[in-house]
Motif scaffolding. Sequence first.
Motif, PDB file in Angstrom:
ATOM      1  N   LYS A  46       0.855  -1.186   0.000  1.00 57.52           N
ATOM      2  CA  LYS A  46       0.000   0.000   0.000  1.00 57.52           C
ATOM      3  C   LYS A  46       0.885   1.227   0.000  1.00 57.52           C
ATOM      4  CE  LYS A  46       0.600  -0.173   4.718  1.00 57.52           C
ATOM      5  NZ  LYS A  46       1.246  -1.203   5.517  1.00 57.52           N
ATOM      6  N   ALA A 106     -10.212   2.764  12.452  1.00 57.02           N
ATOM      7  CA  ALA A 106     -10.018   1.336  12.182  1.00 57.02           C
ATOM      8  C   ALA A 106      -9.647   0.642  13.499  1.00 57.02           C
ATOM      9  CB  ALA A 106      -8.936   1.166  11.108  1.00 57.02           C
ATOM     10  N   VAL A 107      -9.157  -0.571  13.401  1.00 58.67           N
ATOM     11  CA  VAL A 107      -8.844  -1.362  14.602  1.00 58.67           C
ATOM     12  C   VAL A 107      -7.447  -0.995  15.127  1.00 58.67           C
ATOM     13  CG1 VAL A 107      -8.376  -3.715  15.422  1.00 58.67           C
ATOM     14  CG2 VAL A 107     -10.319  -3.270  13.895  1.00 58.67           C
ATOM     15  N   ASP A 109      -4.439  -2.423  17.121  1.00 59.10           N
ATOM     16  CA  ASP A 109      -3.983  -3.779  17.444  1.00 59.10           C
ATOM     17  C   ASP A 109      -3.177  -3.850  18.733  1.00 59.10           C
ATOM     18  OD1 ASP A 109      -4.517  -5.130  14.675  1.00 59.10           O
ATOM     19  OD2 ASP A 109      -3.398  -3.318  14.172  1.00 59.10           O
ATOM     20  N   GLU A 117      -3.788   8.123  13.675  1.00 57.74           N
ATOM     21  CA  GLU A 117      -4.557   9.075  12.873  1.00 57.74           C
ATOM     22  C   GLU A 117      -5.993   8.589  12.692  1.00 57.74           C
ATOM     23  OE1 GLU A 117      -0.815  10.487  10.090  1.00 57.74           O
ATOM     24  OE2 GLU A 117      -2.290   9.120   9.237  1.00 57.74           O
ATOM     25  N   TYR A 148       1.118  -6.509  17.143  1.00 57.45           N
ATOM     26  CA  TYR A 148       1.259  -5.679  15.947  1.00 57.45           C
ATOM     27  C   TYR A 148       2.725  -5.460  15.573  1.00 57.45           C
ATOM     28  CZ  TYR A 148       0.809  -1.977  12.562  1.00 57.45           C
ATOM     29  OH  TYR A 148       0.886  -1.248  11.408  1.00 57.45           O
ATOM     30  N   SER A 151       3.697  -1.612   9.447  1.00 49.98           N
ATOM     31  CA  SER A 151       4.480  -0.453   9.008  1.00 49.98           C
ATOM     32  C   SER A 151       4.197   0.806   9.821  1.00 49.98           C
ATOM     33  CB  SER A 151       4.186  -0.182   7.533  1.00 49.98           C
ATOM     34  OG  SER A 151       2.801   0.033   7.351  1.00 49.98           O
TER      35      SER A 151
HETATM   36  O1  LIG Z   1      -8.215   4.513  13.291  1.00 51.10           O
HETATM   37  C1  LIG Z   1      -7.104   4.007  13.458  1.00 51.10           C
HETATM   38  C2  LIG Z   1      -6.924   2.641  13.638  1.00 51.10           C
HETATM   39  C3  LIG Z   1      -5.662   2.138  13.824  1.00 51.10           C
HETATM   40  N1  LIG Z   1      -4.577   2.980  13.860  1.00 51.10           N
HETATM   41  C4  LIG Z   1      -3.225   2.453  14.099  1.00 51.10           C
HETATM   42  C5  LIG Z   1      -3.238   1.341  15.151  1.00 51.10           C
HETATM   43  C6  LIG Z   1      -3.166   0.083  14.349  1.00 51.10           C
HETATM   44  O2  LIG Z   1      -2.592  -0.975  15.089  1.00 51.10           O
HETATM   45  C7  LIG Z   1      -2.291   0.543  13.176  1.00 51.10           C
HETATM   46  C8  LIG Z   1      -2.366  -0.318  11.957  1.00 51.10           C
HETATM   47  O3  LIG Z   1      -3.685  -0.472  11.561  1.00 51.10           O
HETATM   48  P1  LIG Z   1      -4.032  -1.577  10.485  1.00 51.10           P
HETATM   49  O4  LIG Z   1      -3.506  -2.904  10.948  1.00 51.10           O
HETATM   50  O5  LIG Z   1      -5.469  -1.466  10.160  1.00 51.10           O
HETATM   51  O6  LIG Z   1      -3.126  -1.052   9.252  1.00 51.10           O
HETATM   52  P2  LIG Z   1      -2.861  -1.684   7.819  1.00 51.10           P
HETATM   53  O7  LIG Z   1      -3.391  -0.786   6.800  1.00 51.10           O
HETATM   54  O8  LIG Z   1      -3.323  -3.120   7.795  1.00 51.10           O
HETATM   55  O9  LIG Z   1      -1.277  -1.612   7.683  1.00 51.10           O
HETATM   56  P3  LIG Z   1      -0.141  -2.603   8.255  1.00 51.10           P
HETATM   57  O10 LIG Z   1      -0.297  -3.899   7.525  1.00 51.10           O
HETATM   58  O11 LIG Z   1       1.167  -1.948   7.954  1.00 51.10           O
HETATM   59  O12 LIG Z   1      -0.389  -2.689   9.730  1.00 51.10           O
HETATM   60  O13 LIG Z   1      -2.750   1.866  12.897  1.00 51.10           O
HETATM   61  C9  LIG Z   1      -4.740   4.324  13.686  1.00 51.10           C
HETATM   62  O14 LIG Z   1      -3.793   5.102  13.733  1.00 51.10           O
HETATM   63  N2  LIG Z   1      -5.989   4.812  13.486  1.00 51.10           N
END
Ligand SMILES: O=c1ccn([C@H]2C[C@H](O)[C@@H](COP(=O)(O)OP(=O)(O)OP(=O)(O)O)O2)c(=O)[nH]1
Length: 158
Positions: A46, A106-107, A109, A117, A148, A151
């Motif tokens: 991404k 979002a979630v 972890d 953010e 977690y 990135s």
């Molecule tokens: O509203 C939110 C929700 C989560 N987070 C933070 C905490 C979470 O543990 C991290 C990563 O979220 P996520 O796992 O959904 O990210 P991703 O898009 O799957 O990226 P990656 O695979 O690098 O974790 O971002 C935020 O800053 N804002």
Amino acid sequence: MFRSGAFVAEHISPIDDQQVQPNGVDLTVDAVFEQVEPGRIGRDDKQIGERRELDPDADAGVPTYRLSPSGYVARYGETISIPEGHVGYVLPRSSLMRNSAMLHTAVWDAGYTGRGEGLLEINHEIELEQGARIAQLVLARADHEDTYDGSYQGENLD
Ligand SMILES: O=c1ccn([C@H]2C[C@H](O)[C@@H](COP(=O)(O)OP(=O)(O)OP(=O)(O)O)O2)c(=O)[nH]1
């Protein structure tokens, strides 16, 4: 089971007493960004599109964001650490919602640490003082295998 605000407060800094609520801890807005270039979500990767950080109006005494209807990314003022055995959820402060604005999240972890953010959806002009409380973090007990390691680990730490 959701934990008390006093428990959540142990995992957030900096924090003052006003932020501690019965069931969670209020989060403040530290910075507001407007996305200016496309992002990309691929199957295996991404890319976050380039953003422009907005300058709050400093003439008002307290730096104040004057936001027109649009979508903005807000960065929180607090460093959050989600403890093992838990999952975090951030919800908008109801006064934000009552002003026709929404915070999409979002979630959070187990094992994540950083200044995260959220997506501000503004449907009517609004003023937000930098440092004002806009959201609330709650923590629930949760099973998990790993912690977690993505990135965003350690993001926006000074
Ligand atoms: O509203 C939110 C929700 C989560 N987070 C933070 C905490 C979470 O543990 C991290 C990563 O979220 P996520 O796992 O959904 O990210 P991703 O898009 O799957 O990226 P990656 O695979 O690098 O974790 O971002 C935020 O800053 N804002």
